[in-house]
Structure formats: C-alpha cells, structure tokens
Design a protein around this motif. Structure first.
Motif, mmCIF file in Angstrom:
data_model
loop_
_atom_site.group_PDB
_atom_site.id
_atom_site.type_symbol
_atom_site.label_atom_id
_atom_site.label_comp_id
_atom_site.label_asym_id
_atom_site.label_seq_id
_atom_site.Cartn_x
_atom_site.Cartn_y
_atom_site.Cartn_z
ATOM 1 N N HIS A 96 0.856 -1.185 0.000
ATOM 2 C CA HIS A 96 0.000 0.000 0.000
ATOM 3 C C HIS A 96 0.900 1.245 0.000
ATOM 4 C CE1 HIS A 96 -2.928 -2.984 1.574
ATOM 5 N NE2 HIS A 96 -3.760 -2.273 0.839
ATOM 6 N N TYR A 97 1.545 1.431 -1.111
ATOM 7 C CA TYR A 97 2.559 2.479 -1.236
ATOM 8 C C TYR A 97 2.419 3.123 -2.608
ATOM 9 C CZ TYR A 97 7.092 4.799 -0.855
ATOM 10 O OH TYR A 97 8.076 5.733 -0.784
ATOM 11 N N GLY A 98 2.570 4.451 -2.652
ATOM 12 C CA GLY A 98 2.341 5.138 -3.921
ATOM 13 C C GLY A 98 0.907 4.903 -4.363
ATOM 14 N N ASN A 99 0.654 4.958 -5.656
ATOM 15 C CA ASN A 99 -0.703 4.695 -6.141
ATOM 16 C C ASN A 99 -0.799 3.257 -6.645
ATOM 17 O OD1 ASN A 99 -3.249 4.651 -7.333
ATOM 18 N ND2 ASN A 99 -3.134 6.801 -7.908
ATOM 19 N N TRP A 100 -0.963 2.337 -5.687
ATOM 20 C CA TRP A 100 -1.055 0.926 -6.052
ATOM 21 C C TRP A 100 -2.339 0.634 -6.827
ATOM 22 C CZ3 TRP A 100 -2.082 2.875 -1.248
ATOM 23 C CH2 TRP A 100 -3.348 2.624 -0.704
ATOM 24 N N GLU A 101 -3.367 1.468 -6.654
ATOM 25 C CA GLU A 101 -4.618 1.249 -7.376
ATOM 26 C C GLU A 101 -4.451 1.555 -8.870
ATOM 27 O OE1 GLU A 101 -7.212 -0.160 -6.461
ATOM 28 O OE2 GLU A 101 -7.435 0.016 -4.298
ATOM 29 N N LEU A 102 -3.888 2.708 -9.190
ATOM 30 C CA LEU A 102 -3.643 3.041 -10.586
ATOM 31 C C LEU A 102 -2.652 2.051 -11.204
ATOM 32 C CD1 LEU A 102 -4.398 5.049 -12.804
ATOM 33 C CD2 LEU A 102 -2.461 6.470 -12.092
ATOM 34 N N GLY A 103 -1.815 1.481 -10.339
ATOM 35 C CA GLY A 103 -0.875 0.463 -10.796
ATOM 36 C C GLY A 103 -1.576 -0.751 -11.405
ATOM 37 N N ILE A 104 -2.804 -1.041 -10.964
ATOM 38 C CA ILE A 104 -3.567 -2.153 -11.543
ATOM 39 C C ILE A 104 -3.826 -1.890 -13.027
ATOM 40 C CG2 ILE A 104 -5.784 -3.377 -11.518
ATOM 41 C CD1 ILE A 104 -5.894 -2.873 -8.501
ATOM 42 N N HIS A 105 -4.237 -0.656 -13.343
ATOM 43 C CA HIS A 105 -4.471 -0.292 -14.745
ATOM 44 C C HIS A 105 -3.185 -0.394 -15.562
ATOM 45 C CE1 HIS A 105 -8.570 0.547 -14.313
ATOM 46 N NE2 HIS A 105 -8.608 1.849 -14.439
ATOM 47 N N ARG A 106 -2.081 0.078 -14.992
ATOM 48 C CA ARG A 106 -0.822 0.068 -15.759
ATOM 49 C C ARG A 106 -0.348 -1.365 -15.991
ATOM 50 N NH1 ARG A 106 1.670 0.180 -19.260
ATOM 51 N NH2 ARG A 106 3.498 1.392 -19.882
ATOM 52 N N LEU A 107 -0.497 -2.200 -14.991
ATOM 53 C CA LEU A 107 -0.136 -3.603 -15.151
ATOM 54 C C LEU A 107 -1.003 -4.255 -16.218
ATOM 55 C CD1 LEU A 107 1.461 -6.098 -13.994
ATOM 56 C CD2 LEU A 107 -0.546 -6.490 -12.552
ATOM 57 N N SER A 108 -2.281 -3.907 -16.245
ATOM 58 C CA SER A 108 -3.207 -4.486 -17.217
ATOM 59 C C SER A 108 -2.809 -4.144 -18.643
ATOM 60 C CB SER A 108 -4.630 -3.989 -16.948
ATOM 61 O OG SER A 108 -5.070 -4.374 -15.662
ATOM 62 N N LEU A 109 -2.191 -2.979 -18.823
ATOM 63 C CA LEU A 109 -1.802 -2.525 -20.160
ATOM 64 C C LEU A 109 -0.392 -2.971 -20.543
ATOM 65 C CD1 LEU A 109 -3.247 1.102 -19.954
ATOM 66 C CD2 LEU A 109 -4.230 -0.851 -21.170
ATOM 67 N N MET A 110 0.275 -3.651 -19.638
ATOM 68 C CA MET A 110 1.655 -4.066 -19.881
ATOM 69 C C MET A 110 1.728 -5.318 -20.753
ATOM 70 S SD MET A 110 4.429 -5.139 -16.971
ATOM 71 C CE MET A 110 5.878 -6.106 -17.368
ATOM 72 N N LYS A 113 12.370 -1.399 3.582
ATOM 73 C CA LYS A 113 13.426 -0.505 3.102
ATOM 74 C C LYS A 113 12.837 0.615 2.245
ATOM 75 C CE LYS A 113 17.974 -0.665 0.838
ATOM 76 N NZ LYS A 113 17.763 0.297 -0.258
ATOM 77 N N MET A 114 11.883 0.269 1.408
ATOM 78 C CA MET A 114 11.219 1.250 0.550
ATOM 79 C C MET A 114 10.523 2.323 1.390
ATOM 80 S SD MET A 114 8.329 0.268 -2.282
ATOM 81 C CE MET A 114 7.105 -0.204 -1.034
ATOM 82 N N ILE A 115 9.846 1.900 2.444
ATOM 83 C CA ILE A 115 9.144 2.835 3.319
ATOM 84 C C ILE A 115 10.135 3.725 4.066
ATOM 85 C CG2 ILE A 115 7.661 3.022 5.358
ATOM 86 C CD1 ILE A 115 6.394 0.328 4.446
ATOM 87 N N GLN A 116 11.192 3.132 4.581
ATOM 88 C CA GLN A 116 12.176 3.894 5.343
ATOM 89 C C GLN A 116 12.843 4.968 4.490
ATOM 90 O OE1 GLN A 116 14.523 0.547 6.652
ATOM 91 N NE2 GLN A 116 13.579 0.500 8.683
ATOM 92 N N GLU A 117 13.052 4.680 3.204
ATOM 93 C CA GLU A 117 13.720 5.636 2.331
ATOM 94 C C GLU A 117 12.822 6.817 1.972
ATOM 95 O OE1 GLU A 117 15.012 3.286 -0.963
ATOM 96 O OE2 GLU A 117 16.811 2.534 0.075
ATOM 97 N N ASP A 118 11.516 6.594 1.888
ATOM 98 C CA ASP A 118 10.586 7.674 1.526
ATOM 99 C C ASP A 118 9.235 7.377 2.171
ATOM 100 O OD1 ASP A 118 9.514 9.911 0.428
ATOM 101 O OD2 ASP A 118 9.814 9.352 -1.663
ATOM 102 N N PRO A 119 9.092 7.684 3.469
ATOM 103 C CA PRO A 119 7.948 7.197 4.244
ATOM 104 C C PRO A 119 6.607 7.879 3.988
ATOM 105 C CG PRO A 119 9.360 8.543 5.627
ATOM 106 C CD PRO A 119 10.078 8.373 4.314
ATOM 107 N N GLY A 120 6.594 8.993 3.275
ATOM 108 C CA GLY A 120 5.361 9.765 3.151
ATOM 109 C C GLY A 120 4.271 9.131 2.317
ATOM 110 N N TYR A 121 4.602 8.063 1.563
ATOM 111 C CA TYR A 121 3.640 7.509 0.612
ATOM 112 C C TYR A 121 3.128 6.126 0.979
ATOM 113 C CZ TYR A 121 5.565 11.413 -1.931
ATOM 114 O OH TYR A 121 5.990 12.674 -2.282
#
Length: 288
Positions: free
Chosen positions: A116-130, A266-274
C-alpha cells in the motif's frame, strides 16, 4: 439500486479533469488533517513506533506529507473509472520490465508483490496494459458488498481479473504452465486464521501474510517486486520491477516472506510519506 447509485456517482466525479480533482484534494487535505483529524492518533502512533529515533517534529512532517498525499490517492482512484489508456501509460512509467518478461519468455508465471505504497490502485491499470497474458489481482473483499462490486468493476476496465484471497489457489492452478502474473498486496493485516508468523517490521513485532510464499513454493514461480513510487510531478509515478526470488525451492520456510517484507520496509524507510500510515497494521499481537 444502491449499487447503481454508487456507480453513477463515481462515474460523474471521474469525468472531472485532473486539475479540478486536485483542487478538491487540496481542500480535503485541510479537512482531514486540520479539521477532522482523520485517524491522526493512529498515524502518529504508527510513525512513533516505526521511527523512534526521529524527532517528533520530523515525524509530524512525514504525517503531513502522508495526509497531503492521501486525498490525491483518493481522487486518482475515482478517476480510474474513465481515465484513458494513454493517460494511464503517461502517468505511470514502467522501469526494468525485462525483470518480468524474462520469466514470461521461459513460459513461467510471475508472482508480483507490492504494498500500500504510492498509487497501487492506478498500478492495476498500468499492469493491465503491460501485457495480454492473464493478470490476476489478489484482493481482500471489502465489508460493503455493493461498493466492493462497483470498485472491482472499475479495476478490471483494462483486463485485470480480481481474485478474492480465498480463491487464489484455484485460479493460479488453472494457469499452471502458462505465462501470467498474479499481483499480491502483501502488507495487509492477516487474521490469526490466515497466518501465525510474526517478524520484526518497522521496529515492531508484526503478524505477516505467508500466502505469497506458499503460492510461490507450490507453483515454483519467481517473485518480482513492483515498487510504485511517486515522481516529483503531481499525479505521476514509476513502477520499478525487481526479481526477489528466482527459484522458491531454494529457500527455507519463511525466508521468502522475510525477503519481500524487508524490501517493503526498506522502501518505506527511504521515503515514508507515501505508505498507508492510517492502516491499523499492528492490531494483532502474539497469543500467549
């Protein structure tokens, strides 16, 4: 009738241009953080436990970044109802796609892991188009069945198949020996019936899902992490693929679970705001 009303409302709001949706997001940020204080106690407590060495002022800055991002995430999720394919591809840049395609070319399925980091929801659309290979998105059904059905229909616009957690095995076995990708959002809070494995995650004793590892061991499919981060430009993201596990049989019990959770940490620790700090991630405790 209620379901149709929800669908109609989402559709009408999604027709608004991004610039207007972001003006609404600006107001919603002020309301959530300064007026309502939406789950502020949960957010601040989570941040204090995760970053005990940071000053309170620094944790407050992270909290504000999270609250500033959360309304953007909400309006962008609604926009998924009518966003075009061109806009989706413009707003999420794919990096290291060879990490996925190398497995497809061997005729293998891929177990994708994200959080649950960044826009994981929009990521569904991008994955679908990959790719045109089957794309499964494993999800935990919402408590509201009407909203669950409407939102899943939104997520499936470009060909993804939404699969409830309890039906994972049936779907993946059906796709055995053919290229496909199954996407797990692996940082959710399991019930005691779903998992009994605790590990240290963000400085805290954390009950974690082991389903990703179990499916990997069963199918012998590689695990690829999908890191969806935010770019400097508002509403724009990247999705970077990293193969974490080539051959699941090479790993001891729970080692794969530790690997993908450490990557998330590690991803969260490097940029925790998202990350989704409003989630009650640590409500499960070890049973005595």
């Amino acid at each position: 009738m209620r379901k149709k009303s929800i669908a109609a409302l989402l559709y009408m709001v999604s027709l608004l241009p991004f610039w207007l949706l972001y003006r609404f997001s600006d107001g919603l940020y002020f309301l959530l953080f300064y007026v309502v204080g939406y789950r502020k106690k949960v957010v601040l407590e989570n941040l204090k436990n995760a970053f005990p060495k940071k000053e309170e002022s620094e944790r407050l800055k992270i909290a504000k970044r999270f609250y500033r991002f959360l309304p953007d995430l909400l309006v962008e999720a609604v926009k998924m109802r009518t966003i075009s394919k061109k806009q989706v591809m413009k707003r999420i840049e794919l990096l290291n796609t060879e990490e996925v395609w190398q497995h497809f070319e061997k005729g293998k399925g891929v177990i994708g892991v994200t959080a649950h980091y960044g826009n994981w929801e929009l990521g569904i659309h991008r994955l679908s188009l990959m790719t045109d290979f089957p794309r499964l998105v494993i999800y935990k059904p919402l408590n509201d069945p009407d909203f669950n059905e409407v939102y899943n229909a939104l997520r499936c616009r470009f060909g993804a198949t939404m699969v409830p957690m309890k039906q994972i095995l049936r779907h993946i076995v059906r796709l055995k020996n053919q290229p496909h990708i199954s996407m797990f959002v692996a940082d959710q809070t399991p019930t005691y019936q779903d998992s009994d494995y605790f590990m240290q995650f963000l400085q805290q004793d954390t009950l974690v899902y082991t389903g990703t590892e179990r499916i990997a061991k069963l199918t012998k499919n590689p695990i690829v992490y999908c890191h969806i981060g935010r770019k400097a430009k508002r509403g724009h993201y990247f999705c970077k693929f990293t193969t974490l596990v080539e051959n699941p049989d090479d790993y001891a019990p729970h080692e794969i679970t530790e690997i993908h959770n450490r990557f998330t940490e590690k991803m969260i620790q490097e940029d925790p705001g998202y990350w989704l700090w409003s989630h009650r991630r640590w409500k499960r405790k070890r049973r005595s």
